[in-house]
Scaffold this active site. Structure first.
Site, short mmCIF file in Angstrom:
data_model
loop_
_atom_site.label_atom_id
_atom_site.label_comp_id
_atom_site.label_asym_id
_atom_site.label_seq_id
_atom_site.Cartn_x
_atom_site.Cartn_y
_atom_site.Cartn_z
N HIS A 151 83.94 88.95 28.35
CA HIS A 151 84.29 90.36 28.19
C HIS A 151 85.29 90.55 27.07
O HIS A 151 86.16 89.71 26.84
CB HIS A 151 84.78 90.99 29.51
N ASP A 164 87.27 93.36 26.75
CA ASP A 164 88.47 94.15 27.08
C ASP A 164 89.55 93.25 27.67
O ASP A 164 89.29 92.13 28.14
CB ASP A 164 88.13 95.30 28.03
N GLU A 191 85.29 94.95 31.96
CA GLU A 191 85.40 94.03 33.09
C GLU A 191 86.71 94.23 33.83
O GLU A 191 86.77 94.14 35.06
CB GLU A 191 85.31 92.57 32.60
N GLU A 192 87.78 94.53 33.08
CA GLU A 192 89.11 94.62 33.70
C GLU A 192 89.27 95.88 34.55
O GLU A 192 90.30 96.05 35.21
CB GLU A 192 90.20 94.57 32.61
N ASP A 227 79.80 82.39 33.36
CA ASP A 227 80.83 83.41 33.11
C ASP A 227 82.21 82.78 33.19
O ASP A 227 82.35 81.58 33.49
CB ASP A 227 80.68 84.54 34.16
N HIS A 239 96.97 87.95 32.73
CA HIS A 239 97.48 89.26 33.18
C HIS A 239 99.01 89.28 33.18
O HIS A 239 99.61 90.27 33.62
CB HIS A 239 96.96 89.66 34.58
C1 LIG Z 1 91.43 73.27 45.26
C2 LIG Z 1 91.72 73.61 43.91
C3 LIG Z 1 92.75 74.65 43.62
C4 LIG Z 1 92.15 75.73 42.84
C5 LIG Z 1 93.10 76.67 42.32
C6 LIG Z 1 92.41 77.85 41.73
C7 LIG Z 1 93.05 78.24 40.46
C8 LIG Z 1 92.50 79.48 39.91
C9 LIG Z 1 91.97 79.26 38.58
C10 LIG Z 1 91.40 80.15 37.86
C11 LIG Z 1 91.17 81.54 38.29
C12 LIG Z 1 91.18 82.40 37.08
C13 LIG Z 1 90.43 83.63 37.29
C14 LIG Z 1 90.31 84.35 35.98
C15 LIG Z 1 89.37 85.48 36.07
C16 LIG Z 1 90.10 86.78 36.21
C17 LIG Z 1 89.14 87.90 36.35
C18 LIG Z 1 89.82 89.18 36.79
O1 LIG Z 1 91.00 89.37 36.63
N1 LIG Z 1 89.08 90.09 37.38
C19 LIG Z 1 89.52 91.34 37.90
C20 LIG Z 1 88.29 92.21 37.98
C21 LIG Z 1 88.51 93.56 38.58
C22 LIG Z 1 88.06 93.80 39.85
C23 LIG Z 1 88.22 95.04 40.41
C24 LIG Z 1 88.85 96.04 39.70
C25 LIG Z 1 89.29 95.80 38.43
C26 LIG Z 1 89.12 94.55 37.86
C27 LIG Z 1 90.11 91.15 39.30
O2 LIG Z 1 89.60 90.36 40.08
O3 LIG Z 1 91.08 91.86 39.62
ZN LIG Z 2 88.52 88.11 32.63
ZN LIG Z 3 91.38 89.70 33.59
#
Ligand SMILES: CCCCCCCC/C=C\CCCCCCCC(=O)N[C@@H](Cc1ccccc1)C(=O)O
Ligand SMILES: [Zn+2]
Ligand SMILES: [Zn+2]
Length: 447
Positions: free
Chosen positions: A69, A71, A135-136, A162, A409
């Protein structure tokens, strides 16, 4: 250059449209070969999202899709070592909002494709590149529209890759080595607004409880009563089993015998916020609005609670649990938005997408011994594509430490130049590996 364009999503429907348009022009400028190649079709969807259709030479191979994404979330200057939209490089790191989430993927995908095209590479397997612009703020205008468009065209995908997980380093105490976690599922969400209404009046003769007090007690009960620990359901147990031999004694014995030691391990996982998020539906009180004047009894108090739903639970189950915790009929519940957790994508020997990711990791990161399935604790644009495939994999080929996770973030988000180059290399190899019939064999070109 990509970081310098402030493609910020503020709220649903509220974007920096000037920046989004500039970003479209920017990628035209820096990836000219992608845009002028005859077997690549480029479409703008939902005004600012981009869909590339790369027509492969062998129509018998089922296509796949790479997602990213363009954004980013807002980034006030405060606390940053370098301004968040400067894209400045310092000590080998590129700083700025979007360097890990998720312009790194946008640029690496297009950069890898540009390089392959310059070397006259013609893909055998067709693939799509979908770059969402919202996406955000939930993906309603970008990913959802691209998904509907492809569905209308009758497209079915072998798999999707993704954002959503990384090569994790230092997330599990006592696990010294980094490991690659490929998320095969994704938590759901429930945004719940709690509301208390009371008759307003003069604050000099207050009632025993105000709307604010009642609501504060309700959200406090929610915070103090965690949702049930679901350790044992979902991919986490498999993640830990695969990691078992990487621990030193006695942790290796414990993780190799989860049938016996699961109560200890499930408690251990609860200790840290990030691992806690893997074992249960989390509860975050994110907004609180109440009161109109210092000497007026508040008529209404509202709080918003963001639940992230464990893959073994449903929206309805979490809603019922929340009501059972609050047990106060003066508190009204309003569901603002909800999304069920995503099903677990296949990760067995026959799962093409998972195996391609695994084999490309082995080739690009030979030092990584373990590739394990996991759960994405946040939500990604990929959730809008379940109509097109059952194979959804979330993986960024980048090392991530807990402080890097907090920068997503947060402040001082950054990627090392070397990590970015390696991400380009990963995608460069991945595209070629996807062109082999079944299982990837050695690739044709070296970067
Ligand atoms: C056993 C092992 C330990 C594992 C630890 C896990 C560590 C986490 C690692 C990575 C996670 C990173 C995630 C990055 C993606 C972020 C995507 C995001 O911020 N999405 C938003 C989408 C959203 C949803 C609803 C409304 C607005 C935006 C979110 O989820 O808030
Ligand atoms: Zn993201
Ligand atoms: Zn994000």
């Amino acid at each position: 250059g990509a970081i310098q364009i402030p493609t910020v999503s503020f709220n649903p429907g509220e974007f920096n449209t000037t920046a989004l348009a500039a970003f479209g022009e920017y990628i035209h400028k820096v990836f000219p070969t992608v845009f002028r190649t005859s077997f690549i079709q480029h479409e703008v969807v939902g005004e600012y999202s981009h869909l590339f259709t790369v027509q492969g030479s062998d129509p018998s191979l089922q296509p796949y899709m790479l997602l990213a994404h363009i954004d980013v979330v807002p980034a006030p200057d405060q606390g940053w070592e370098v301004p968040p939209f400067s894209g400045l490089e310092r000590d080998g790191f590129i700083y700025g909002r979007g360097t890990l989430d998720n312009k790194n993927s946008v640029m690496a995908i297009l950069q890898a494709l540009e390089l392959l095209l310059i070397r006259n590479y013609i893909p055998r397997r067709s693939f799509f590149i979908a770059l969402g612009h919202d996406e955000e703020v939930s993906g309603a205008h970008g990913a959802q529209k691209i998904s509907a468009l492809l569905q209308a065209r009758g497209v079915q995908l072998a798999f999707i890759v993704d954002e959503g997980s990384f090569i994790l380093d230092g997330f599990i105490p006592s696990l010294k080595k980094p490991f690659a976690m490929v998320s095969v599922s994704e938590k759901g969400s429930l945004n719940l607004m709690l509301e208390v209404n009371k008759t307003p009046g003069h604050s000099s003769a207050p009632p025993k409880e105000t709307s604010i007090g009642i609501l504060a007690a309700a959200v406090s009960r929610l915070e103090q009563t965690p949702m049930p620990n679901m350790f044992g359901s979902g991919p986490l147990k498999m993640t830990l089993q695969q990691l078992a031999n990487e621990f030193s004694f006695p942790a290796n014995v414990i993780f190799n015998n989860l049938w016996l030691f699961w109560p200890i391990v499930s408690r251990l996982m609860e200790r840290e916020d990030i691992t806690n998020a893997l074992v249960r539906t989390t509860t975050a009180v994110t907004m609180f609005n109440a009161g109109i004047k210092v000497n007026v009894i508040p008529p209404v108090a509202q709080a918003t609670v963001n639940f992230r739903i464990h893959p073994a639970q449903t929206v309805q189950e979490v809603l019922k649990l929340a009501k059972d915790i609050v047990v106060d009929d003066r508190v009204q519940f309003h569901v603002l938005e909800s999304f069920e957790p995503l099903p677990v994508s296949p990760f067995d020997d026959q799962a093409l997408g998972y195996q391609l990711i695994r084999q490309t990791i082995q080739s690009v990161f030979p030092e990584i011994n373990i590739v394990a399935p996991g759960t994405c604790i946040a939500q990604t644009d990929s959730r809008h594509y379940t109509n097109l495939t059952t194979g959804i994999y979330r993986f960024n080929p980048v090392y991530l430490q807990p402080q890097d996770f907090r920068s997503i973030h947060g402040i001082n988000e950054r990627i090392s130049v070397q990590a970015y180059e390696t991400q380009v290399k990963f995608i460069f190899e991945f595209i070629q590996n996807a062109d082999t019939e079944q299982r990837p064999v050695s690739h044709l070109h070296e970067l």
